[in-house]
Design a protein around this motif. Structure first.
Motif, PDB file in Angstrom:
ATOM      1  N   ASP A  52       0.859  -1.182   0.000  1.00 28.29           N
ATOM      2  CA  ASP A  52       0.000   0.000   0.000  1.00 28.29           C
ATOM      3  C   ASP A  52       0.897   1.234   0.000  1.00 28.29           C
ATOM      4  O   ASP A  52       2.106   1.124  -0.268  1.00 28.29           O
ATOM      5  CB  ASP A  52      -0.974  -0.005   1.186  1.00 28.29           C
ATOM      6  N   TYR A  53       0.337   2.393   0.328  1.00 25.25           N
ATOM      7  CA  TYR A  53       1.110   3.632   0.266  1.00 25.25           C
ATOM      8  C   TYR A  53       2.328   3.610   1.196  1.00 25.25           C
ATOM      9  O   TYR A  53       3.333   4.301   0.946  1.00 25.25           O
ATOM     10  CB  TYR A  53       0.213   4.825   0.601  1.00 25.25           C
ATOM     11  N   GLN A  54       2.282   2.819   2.283  1.00 22.89           N
ATOM     12  CA  GLN A  54       3.401   2.768   3.216  1.00 22.89           C
ATOM     13  C   GLN A  54       4.617   2.044   2.647  1.00 22.89           C
ATOM     14  O   GLN A  54       5.718   2.164   3.190  1.00 22.89           O
ATOM     15  CB  GLN A  54       2.965   2.062   4.502  1.00 22.89           C
ATOM     16  N   LYS A  92       6.323   2.732   0.281  1.00 22.90           N
ATOM     17  CA  LYS A  92       7.324   3.694  -0.165  1.00 22.90           C
ATOM     18  C   LYS A  92       8.327   4.050   0.934  1.00 22.90           C
ATOM     19  O   LYS A  92       9.406   4.574   0.660  1.00 22.90           O
ATOM     20  CB  LYS A  92       6.621   4.963  -0.657  1.00 22.90           C
ATOM     21  N   GLY A 118      -3.724   3.607  -1.894  1.00 21.57           N
ATOM     22  CA  GLY A 118      -2.667   4.561  -2.191  1.00 21.57           C
ATOM     23  C   GLY A 118      -1.522   4.048  -3.026  1.00 21.57           C
ATOM     24  O   GLY A 118      -0.447   4.653  -3.040  1.00 21.57           O
ATOM     25  N   SER A 156       0.795   6.142  -5.595  1.00 23.14           N
ATOM     26  CA  SER A 156       1.976   6.918  -5.207  1.00 23.14           C
ATOM     27  C   SER A 156       3.275   6.140  -5.408  1.00 23.14           C
ATOM     28  O   SER A 156       4.360   6.710  -5.323  1.00 23.14           O
ATOM     29  CB  SER A 156       1.869   7.342  -3.741  1.00 23.14           C
TER      30      SER A 156
END
Length: 382
Positions: free
Chosen positions: A296-298, A300, A331, A334
């Motif tokens: 998910d977005y984390q 990154k 997310g 991103s």
């Protein structure tokens, strides 16, 4: 055609090596003559020992040590293929898995067993220790670890302190003259993405203490004790660690390692990329496959798929990076850019229970890899 396969573990279902094997199995159904470079990965947390041992043809060492509640536990660490580097997860000796809702108590839990693993590795001629410090059950500032390495933490009566962060207010003197001589010749590389200081509202006790069982009163006590601990370290060792970024990691074990060993902190994924030689093995890659249980977005912020993507793009910029994940969260848009991930696919074929998803994980991962491979093959034929 060259495929680089560098996944993390799928927690609860597959080790990183098992995931890499499943991806290769699927791709080989389409490209039987291709070159496959498998590099099991991790981000410094759970699974790092197994991944680096698998990636370097190393070995696992099992040892009985002191657990966080001062009972004997069996822990495992790894020696890498170079026979000079050990990789240890502190949670293997001092982790949350050794406590429960009835027994967790950061006033008494200790990192002594982590120090015992370090000492055992050093006694085998190890010159570097990669130490992952996530998942701790402790809040003792690494005091137990220091004691296991021979350091004396003394009260005003010149008695050794008992275990636990709840005793640190009694610290009156640090005696390093009896520390193991191995420390002088051993480099400690701390695998941690935590930047919290040792004390204060963003410190080890306030932020991480509650998940280890600390009540508000305990948090106040533990924070005050770690401040006193930092003051004594500053006085006796001339090291100001109270506000050092990362010193609060693993209940202050970060501070203990920085104070008592030849240590430096690095991002977990960067360490694994380095010691697995991922960049060298990704030279001339045509496609890169990575993945883990969830994305998910984390992702990154220091997770394996993003770290693999950035590392491989630096040496094979035209090779698409494809992520295969057990669960795709919010997310993910991103994560897409020219220097990292190109495509993300979930491996679960439909609505299933978690038990079924885990049980069928290797089969589903191989099937998805095969289908992506068929897409690649069809595009190339055209």
């Amino acid at each position: 055609m060259k495929f680089v396969i560098a996944p993390d573990s799928f927690k609860g279902g597959m080790t990183a090596k098992e995931a890499a094997d499943a991806i290769q199995l699927g791709l080989q159904r389409v490209f039987p003559a291709a070159e496959f470079e498998k590099v099991p990965m991790a981000d410094g947390g759970e699974g790092t020992v197994q991944s680096l041992v698998d990636a370097t043809n190393g070995q696992l060492i099992r040892k009985h040590v002191t657990g966080p509640l001062a009972t004997t536990v069996q822990a495992t660490y790894g020696i890498l293929g170079d026979q000079e580097t050990a990789v240890i997860e502190m949670a293997a000796a001092s982790g949350l898995q050794f406590v429960n809702d009835q027994t967790h108590n950061p006033l008494i839990t200790t990192t002594y067993g982590t120090g015992e693993l370090m000492l055992d590795a050093m006694s085998r001629g190890i010159k570097r220790i990669i130490l992952g410090i996530g998942g701790s059950a402790t809040n003792d500032g690494g005091a137990g670890m220091a004691q296991a390495l021979g350091i004396k933490l003394l009260d005003e009566d010149h008695h050794e302190l008992p275990f636990g962060g709840g005793q640190l207010h009694r610290l009156n003197q640090i005696d390093t003259t009896t520390i193991t001589p191995f420390i002088a010749t051993t480099k400690i590389i701390i695998a941690s993405d935590v930047t919290n200081p040792l004390t204060g509202p963003d410190g080890a006790s306030a932020v991480f203490g509650p998940q280890k069982g600390a009540t508000p009163a305990m948090v106040k006590t533990l924070d005050a004790n770690l401040k006193h601990y930092a003051d004594i370290i500053n006085r006796d060792l001339h090291l100001d660690l109270a506000n050092r970024p990362g010193a609060g990691a693993a209940g202050g074990l970060g501070a203990g390692l920085l104070a008592f060993t030849n240590a430096e902190m690095q991002r977990g994924i960067d360490i694994v990329v380095d010691y697995s030689h991922l960049k060298q093995r990704a030279q001339n890659a045509d496609f890169v496959f990575t993945g883990e249980g969830g994305i998910d977005y984390q992702t990154k912020f220091g997770k394996t798929p993003y770290g693999v993507a950035r590392a491989t793009k630096s040496v094979a910029p035209t090779a698409p990076v494809i992520v295969l994940a057990g669960n795709v969260g919010e997310g993910i848009d991103s994560l897409y850019d020219k220097r990292s991930i190109d495509a993300i696919f979930p491996i679960v074929p439909g609505v299933v229970t978690l038990e079924a998803a885990i049980k069928n994980g290797p089969k589903n991962l191989a099937l998805l890899a095969e289908n992506v491979g068929r897409l690649i093959n069809s595009i190339q034929i055209k």
